[in-house]
Design an enzyme around this catalytic site. Structure first.
Site, PDB file in Angstrom:
ATOM      1  N   GLY A 114       3.947  -0.348  -1.009  1.00 41.38           N
ATOM      2  CA  GLY A 114       3.840  -0.773  -2.342  1.00 41.38           C
ATOM      3  C   GLY A 114       4.970  -0.798  -3.096  1.00 41.38           C
ATOM      4  O   GLY A 114       5.405  -1.609  -3.869  1.00 41.38           O
TER       5      GLY A 114
ATOM      6  N   VAL B 225       0.806  -1.071   0.033  1.00 46.56           N
ATOM      7  CA  VAL B 225       0.016   0.193   0.060  1.00 46.56           C
ATOM      8  C   VAL B 225       0.875   1.036   0.117  1.00 46.56           C
ATOM      9  O   VAL B 225       1.692   1.430   1.117  1.00 46.56           O
ATOM     10  CB  VAL B 225      -0.949   0.099   1.487  1.00 46.56           C
ATOM     11  CG1 VAL B 225      -1.991   1.115   1.360  1.00 46.56           C
ATOM     12  CG2 VAL B 225      -1.782  -1.093   1.304  1.00 46.56           C
ATOM     13  N   CYS B 226       0.747   2.054  -1.048  1.00 49.66           N
ATOM     14  CA  CYS B 226       1.333   3.442  -1.172  1.00 49.66           C
ATOM     15  C   CYS B 226       2.965   2.992  -1.019  1.00 49.66           C
ATOM     16  O   CYS B 226       3.393   2.391  -1.685  1.00 49.66           O
ATOM     17  CB  CYS B 226       0.813   4.267  -0.032  1.00 49.66           C
ATOM     18  SG  CYS B 226       1.300   5.994  -0.490  1.00 49.66           S
ATOM     19  N   GLU B 227       3.466   3.765  -0.112  1.00 54.34           N
ATOM     20  CA  GLU B 227       4.998   3.492  -0.051  1.00 54.34           C
ATOM     21  C   GLU B 227       5.379   2.038   0.243  1.00 54.34           C
ATOM     22  O   GLU B 227       6.277   1.494  -0.142  1.00 54.34           O
ATOM     23  CB  GLU B 227       5.683   4.207   1.090  1.00 54.34           C
ATOM     24  CG  GLU B 227       7.310   4.246   1.108  1.00 54.34           C
ATOM     25  CD  GLU B 227       7.844   5.057   2.339  1.00 54.34           C
ATOM     26  OE1 GLU B 227       7.076   5.300   3.285  1.00 54.34           O
ATOM     27  OE2 GLU B 227       8.993   5.393   2.288  1.00 54.34           O
TER      28      GLU B 227
END
Lengths: 380, 150
Positions: free
Chosen positions: A148, A144-146
């Site tokens: 990811g 998720v986000c960073e």
């Protein structure tokens, strides 16, 4: 009605909304504003990192365990914000085994932690632990986000340990926001911020704290909607808390999550802001970990890329770019018509996210004949 | 006290550091005010333009709602301008400089009063970090050699 009547009517209506909202607030205690309530056990701890395993809510239907990797900006609790909008709970109810990484609260003493530590130590050891505990050789990952980006880097360096890679609101090409800078000027503030500040100034700012303060990332996010931020606790407040007590609770849960912004360790923050946001090394194929180049062409596992079309923080083109960079032949995009946070908390998007991910994982279950899990090898 | 004030050995250069802190504080205040002024001016201009277009607005509440939305859009658009970006750079630079100068003065006080400085703690943290990395490398090598052993 005369203009005076209209004005009086409007003022009374607004005032009534305030009263309704404050009435709801007066009946809610902080204890009631609970987030991340799905039952879990801590199964591994390294430094400040913790690995949780969620208690199953249904018989297992997918053999591969799923490791969720959140970023260092914000907290993993977003994926389990409330019971009726919990990605974690939805996945558990579909029979998926879920593990979650929690980075804890990095302080100045953690300033030297860099991407190498997060990927090759914390993520890598968590994957090894899960493989051992679940008697398997590979895990599925949801970054998720960073987080990811962590998952993407780990998967590119260790493709043999990742059965499938799902990403959500994850930037890959950090300069792709320029594609929509004219059509969607509200998107990409952080990308522009990073490109506007010279490397030495970013370094000096981060060094002056020993970390990238959570409060500062919060301020940067608030600048993305500057007037709405200023109106949030006054003019706009009734719309958030007046309609119902349940809506006021939803608002307060989000406030609780927003106010819990961990600091980002300095060394990793410099890599994040300079090597990725400014220099775009991941997409250019020049990002290195301990001297090893991260080649996205090595992402040969199935990939599900979930991103949000109204994302101010991670503009959709920065995520979408993965399609042309990954080496996989099994690539799927899921575009959601919401914003960054709406991906997880919008009722519709939350359901679409969970259903798509669960079905996608189930469809990529290894068949008995090709399964490379240890137990099947032993059984053979 | 001007920045080119001659050094007095008996003051251990402390006076210069205090002057530099004061100057950096002033620079930060100036940059911050400049940044806020630009945003405020954009907001003001947006309201002025909007005030001339009251046609079709049903109520004062709607009038304010639409005005806020317009102002938000105007500032977001303004954030793309070189003027805004210059102010943003100045703000970040002066903020980091102020914190650096503040740390210098604080560390002088800490040293005088027999307290560990932030730099001392940072040095220790770095040592612990390097030891952890070394331990990780050794563990990795050990695991690799075990796997190679028949």
């Amino acid at each position: 009605m005369t203009p005076a009547d209209i004005a009086l009517d409007g003022a009374l209506s607004k005032w009534t909304e305030y009263l309704d909202g404050f009435r709801h607030l007066s009946t809610i205690s902080d204890q009631e504003v609970a987030i991340a309530t799905t039952a879990k056990q801590e199964v591994l701890s390294i430094d400040k990192m913790k690995l949780y395993r969620y208690e199953p809510l249904a018989p297992r239907t997918v053999s591969r365990p799923l490791l969720i990797v959140y970023g260092l900006i914000g907290r993993y609790t977003m994926l389990d914000l409330q019971e009726d909008r919990s990605i974690v709970r939805n996945l558990l109810e579909k029979g998926i085994t879920v593990y979650m990484l929690d980075w804890g609260n990095p302080r100045r003493a953690d300033r030297f932690l860099q991407f190498e530590d997060y990927v090759e130590e914390y993520v890598a050891r968590s994957v090894d632990f899960i493989c051992e505990a679940e008697n398997t050789t590979r895990v599925a990952q949801l970054g998720v986000c960073e987080g990811g980006v962590f998952s993407t880097i780990y998967s590119a360096l260790h493709p043999e340990k990742v059965s499938s890679l799902a990403l959500s609101v994850t930037p890959i090409d950090f300069h792709a926001d320029l594609e929509e800078s004219e059509s969607m000027p509200e998107n990409g503030f952080l990308n522009r911020w990073a490109r506007n500040i010279p490397n030495e100034e970013i370094e000096a700012l981060i060094e002056s704290f020993g970390y990238l303060p959570g409060e500062m990332t919060g301020l940067i996010f608030q600048e993305m909607t500057p007037v709405r931020t200023l109106a949030k606790y006054n003019w706009d407040l009734p719309a958030a808390i007046a309609p119902s007590r349940e809506q006021a609770l939803n608002f307060l849960r989000m406030e609780k999550w927003l106010s819990d912004r961990p600091h980002h360790p300095a060394a990793a923050a410099k890599q994040w802001m300079i090597e990725l946001y400014r220099e775009n090394r991941l997409a250019r194929g020049t990002f290195e970990m301990d001297g090893k180049r991260v080649d996205l062409g090595r992402l040969t596992m199935p990939i599900l890329n979930i991103f949000a079309l109204k994302d101010h923080i991670v503009p959709a083109p920065t995520s979408r770019a993965l399609r042309h960079l990954a080496g996989t032949m099994d690539y799927t995009d899921l575009e959601l018509g919401v914003g960054h946070i709406g991906t997880f908390v919008s009722r519709k998007a939350n359901r679409q996210f969970s259903d798509t991910l669960a079905a996608w994982l189930a469809a990529r279950e290894p068949s008995t004949s090709t399964r490379d899990d240890r137990e099947s090898t032993e059984a053979a | 006290m001007p920045n080119d004030f001659p050094k007095f050995d008996s003051l251990f250069d402390y006076q210069h550091k205090v002057v530099e802190l004061a100057a950096s504080s002033q620079a930060l205040a100036t940059a911050s005010a400049g940044y806020q002024m630009l945003n405020a001016a954009t907001w003001w201009q947006s309201w002025m333009d909007y005030a001339a277009e009251t046609e079709g607005v049903a109520s004062p509440v709607e009038y304010i709602d639409r005005g806020l939305a317009r102002a938000n859009d105007a500032i977001v658009q303004f954030q793309h301008s070189p003027e805004f970006q210059d102010a943003q750079r100045d703000l970040v630079k002066s903020f980091a400089e102020f914190r650096r100068r503040h740390k210098e003065v604080a560390e002088i006080w800490q040293e005088i009063n027999h307290a560990p400085t932030q730099q001392d703690i940072d040095d220790l943290s770095e040592t612990v970090y390097e030891l952890r990395r070394e331990l990780r490398r050794l563990r990795s090598e050990l695991n690799a050699s075990r796997e190679e052993t028949p």
